[in-house]
Design a protein around this motif. Sequence first.
Motif, PDB file in Angstrom:
ATOM      1  N   LEU A   1       0.839  -1.213   0.000  1.00  0.00           N
ATOM      2  CA  LEU A   1       0.000   0.000   0.000  1.00  0.00           C
ATOM      3  C   LEU A   1       0.868   1.255   0.000  1.00  0.00           C
ATOM      4  O   LEU A   1       0.601   2.205  -0.747  1.00  0.00           O
ATOM      5  CB  LEU A   1      -0.920   0.016   1.227  1.00  0.00           C
ATOM      6  N   VAL A   2       1.920   1.240   0.835  1.00  0.00           N
ATOM      7  CA  VAL A   2       2.782   2.431   0.920  1.00  0.00           C
ATOM      8  C   VAL A   2       3.564   2.603  -0.385  1.00  0.00           C
ATOM      9  O   VAL A   2       3.697   3.721  -0.900  1.00  0.00           O
ATOM     10  CB  VAL A   2       3.736   2.337   2.145  1.00  0.00           C
ATOM     11  N   GLU A   3       4.022   1.471  -0.934  1.00  0.00           N
ATOM     12  CA  GLU A   3       4.790   1.553  -2.184  1.00  0.00           C
ATOM     13  C   GLU A   3       3.910   2.098  -3.317  1.00  0.00           C
ATOM     14  O   GLU A   3       4.340   2.957  -4.081  1.00  0.00           O
ATOM     15  CB  GLU A   3       5.314   0.153  -2.538  1.00  0.00           C
ATOM     16  N   ASN A   4       2.660   1.635  -3.378  1.00  0.00           N
ATOM     17  CA  ASN A   4       1.739   2.162  -4.399  1.00  0.00           C
ATOM     18  C   ASN A   4       1.497   3.657  -4.205  1.00  0.00           C
ATOM     19  O   ASN A   4       1.449   4.419  -5.170  1.00  0.00           O
ATOM     20  CB  ASN A   4       0.387   1.452  -4.321  1.00  0.00           C
ATOM     21  N   ALA A   5       1.340   4.056  -2.934  1.00  0.00           N
ATOM     22  CA  ALA A   5       1.060   5.468  -2.643  1.00  0.00           C
ATOM     23  C   ALA A   5       2.221   6.350  -3.136  1.00  0.00           C
ATOM     24  O   ALA A   5       2.015   7.486  -3.546  1.00  0.00           O
ATOM     25  CB  ALA A   5       0.840   5.658  -1.142  1.00  0.00           C
ATOM     26  N   ILE A   6       3.435   5.792  -3.098  1.00  0.00           N
ATOM     27  CA  ILE A   6       4.596   6.548  -3.610  1.00  0.00           C
ATOM     28  C   ILE A   6       4.618   6.481  -5.147  1.00  0.00           C
ATOM     29  O   ILE A   6       4.741   7.495  -5.832  1.00  0.00           O
ATOM     30  CB  ILE A   6       5.923   5.976  -3.040  1.00  0.00           C
TER      31      ILE A   6
ATOM     32  N   VAL B   1      -4.871   0.848   9.958  1.00  0.00           N
ATOM     33  CA  VAL B   1      -3.749   1.515   9.290  1.00  0.00           C
ATOM     34  C   VAL B   1      -4.315   2.252   8.084  1.00  0.00           C
ATOM     35  O   VAL B   1      -5.029   1.658   7.258  1.00  0.00           O
ATOM     36  CB  VAL B   1      -2.669   0.508   8.821  1.00  0.00           C
ATOM     37  N   LYS B   2      -4.024   3.551   8.041  1.00  0.00           N
ATOM     38  CA  LYS B   2      -4.532   4.357   6.934  1.00  0.00           C
ATOM     39  C   LYS B   2      -3.356   4.830   6.099  1.00  0.00           C
ATOM     40  O   LYS B   2      -2.386   5.364   6.652  1.00  0.00           O
ATOM     41  CB  LYS B   2      -5.299   5.548   7.505  1.00  0.00           C
ATOM     42  N   VAL B   3      -3.410   4.609   4.789  1.00  0.00           N
ATOM     43  CA  VAL B   3      -2.350   5.101   3.893  1.00  0.00           C
ATOM     44  C   VAL B   3      -3.010   6.079   2.925  1.00  0.00           C
ATOM     45  O   VAL B   3      -3.848   5.693   2.104  1.00  0.00           O
ATOM     46  CB  VAL B   3      -1.681   3.941   3.111  1.00  0.00           C
TER      47      VAL B   3
ATOM     48  N   LEU C   1      -0.196  -7.405  -9.203  1.00  0.00           N
ATOM     49  CA  LEU C   1      -0.477  -8.427  -8.186  1.00  0.00           C
ATOM     50  C   LEU C   1      -0.442  -7.867  -6.764  1.00  0.00           C
ATOM     51  O   LEU C   1      -0.906  -8.506  -5.823  1.00  0.00           O
ATOM     52  CB  LEU C   1       0.544  -9.567  -8.297  1.00  0.00           C
ATOM     53  N   GLY C   2       0.119  -6.651  -6.612  1.00  0.00           N
ATOM     54  CA  GLY C   2       0.331  -6.089  -5.272  1.00  0.00           C
ATOM     55  C   GLY C   2      -0.931  -6.041  -4.412  1.00  0.00           C
ATOM     56  O   GLY C   2      -0.930  -6.521  -3.274  1.00  0.00           O
ATOM     57  N   LEU C   3      -2.010  -5.494  -4.950  1.00  0.00           N
ATOM     58  CA  LEU C   3      -3.223  -5.342  -4.132  1.00  0.00           C
ATOM     59  C   LEU C   3      -3.927  -6.682  -3.901  1.00  0.00           C
ATOM     60  O   LEU C   3      -4.595  -6.861  -2.879  1.00  0.00           O
ATOM     61  CB  LEU C   3      -4.175  -4.331  -4.770  1.00  0.00           C
ATOM     62  N   ALA C   4      -3.754  -7.637  -4.847  1.00  0.00           N
ATOM     63  CA  ALA C   4      -4.328  -8.984  -4.640  1.00  0.00           C
ATOM     64  C   ALA C   4      -3.610  -9.637  -3.451  1.00  0.00           C
ATOM     65  O   ALA C   4      -4.239 -10.287  -2.600  1.00  0.00           O
ATOM     66  CB  ALA C   4      -4.175  -9.831  -5.893  1.00  0.00           C
ATOM     67  N   ILE C   5      -2.283  -9.432  -3.380  1.00  0.00           N
ATOM     68  CA  ILE C   5      -1.494  -9.967  -2.265  1.00  0.00           C
ATOM     69  C   ILE C   5      -1.944  -9.308  -0.954  1.00  0.00           C
ATOM     70  O   ILE C   5      -2.198  -9.979   0.044  1.00  0.00           O
ATOM     71  CB  ILE C   5       0.019  -9.704  -2.509  1.00  0.00           C
TER      72      ILE C   5
ATOM     73  N   THR D   1      -5.664   9.143  -3.062  1.00  0.00           N
ATOM     74  CA  THR D   1      -6.281   7.872  -2.669  1.00  0.00           C
ATOM     75  C   THR D   1      -6.006   7.593  -1.198  1.00  0.00           C
ATOM     76  O   THR D   1      -4.941   7.918  -0.689  1.00  0.00           O
ATOM     77  CB  THR D   1      -5.679   6.730  -3.520  1.00  0.00           C
ATOM     78  N   THR D   2      -6.991   6.973  -0.531  1.00  0.00           N
ATOM     79  CA  THR D   2      -6.799   6.523   0.848  1.00  0.00           C
ATOM     80  C   THR D   2      -7.201   5.055   0.962  1.00  0.00           C
ATOM     81  O   THR D   2      -8.327   4.687   0.599  1.00  0.00           O
ATOM     82  CB  THR D   2      -7.673   7.342   1.826  1.00  0.00           C
ATOM     83  N   PHE D   3      -6.277   4.238   1.433  1.00  0.00           N
ATOM     84  CA  PHE D   3      -6.601   2.842   1.745  1.00  0.00           C
ATOM     85  C   PHE D   3      -6.656   2.717   3.263  1.00  0.00           C
ATOM     86  O   PHE D   3      -5.776   3.223   3.966  1.00  0.00           O
ATOM     87  CB  PHE D   3      -5.506   1.904   1.223  1.00  0.00           C
TER      88      PHE D   3
END
Length: 260
Positions: free
Chosen positions: A158-163, A185-187, A222-226, A248-250
């Motif tokens: 999640l953090v890597e995607n946010a970057i 946990v909020k990203v 595949l990141g979010l599926a993982i 975006t906020t996850f």
Amino acid sequence: FLEEDISIPDYTETQLLSEAYNRMLKRLRVLEDSRQEFVSNVSHELKTPITSMKVLADSLISQDDVPVELYKEFMTDIGEEIDRENKIINDLLSLVKLDKKAADLHIEDKNINELLDQIIKRLKPIADKKKVELVMENFKPVVAQVDETKLSLALSNLVENAIKYNKDEGWVHVSLNVDHKYFYVKVEDSGIGIPEESQEHIFERFYRVDKSHSREIGGTGLGLAITRSAVLMHRGAIKVYSKLGEGTTFTVRIPLIHAE
Ligand code: ADP
């Protein structure tokens, strides 16, 4: 009258059985379709870098005197395709491991603040490179029963995607909250956002909003599926809120105590 009384439940039972059988068949068909789709997606994704490498290698072989600069350029491209192939294989292996039974979880009491600090420390250089400000807000100490490796992988994605999907000089805020039952946990990012129609698909394997953009920045889809699999294994939940062009906020919610 008595005979009728007996024959009615008999008839209903047969009907119920055949309905259950049909439902099971339907579910098996859906599973088989999704398995076939997965295999075809995997083959396609693995083939793409190989095709590129073949084209690059053939092009070098077909020229007699290749200038050193061109040779280096092509070999760098081949190296990048190899990295990509490696990433897809590693992500697939992570996903396969997570698809195994929940019994494979190694649950321990973990300090979630420390776990998040480690993720931030590891991803800081990537954020710095993109001039993205990566901020952590975790004031309340939280200890919870989690599988450190799997949860770490989920949150790192999640953090890597946010970057990755941010704008230059944007920001990413990671925060940790807790109540009597769960930790959260909020990203949050100031990135490109996700179109509304894509939001329900982003957790599917290999789904990307913009395939070429994701590929360019080293994504595998595949990141979010993982992440989703790891969160569900912890009996948690994940939700996304996003506005195109704004960010975006996850939010991930995980129980403090892991129920078997
Ligand atoms: P990828 O490896 O392509 O990043 P993911 O499964 O991690 O794959 O994400 C799926 C897609 O969801 C991405 O390709 C991207 O289009 C979108 N996405 C994920 N996170 C974000 C984000 N924070 N901001 C904007 N888009 C995102």
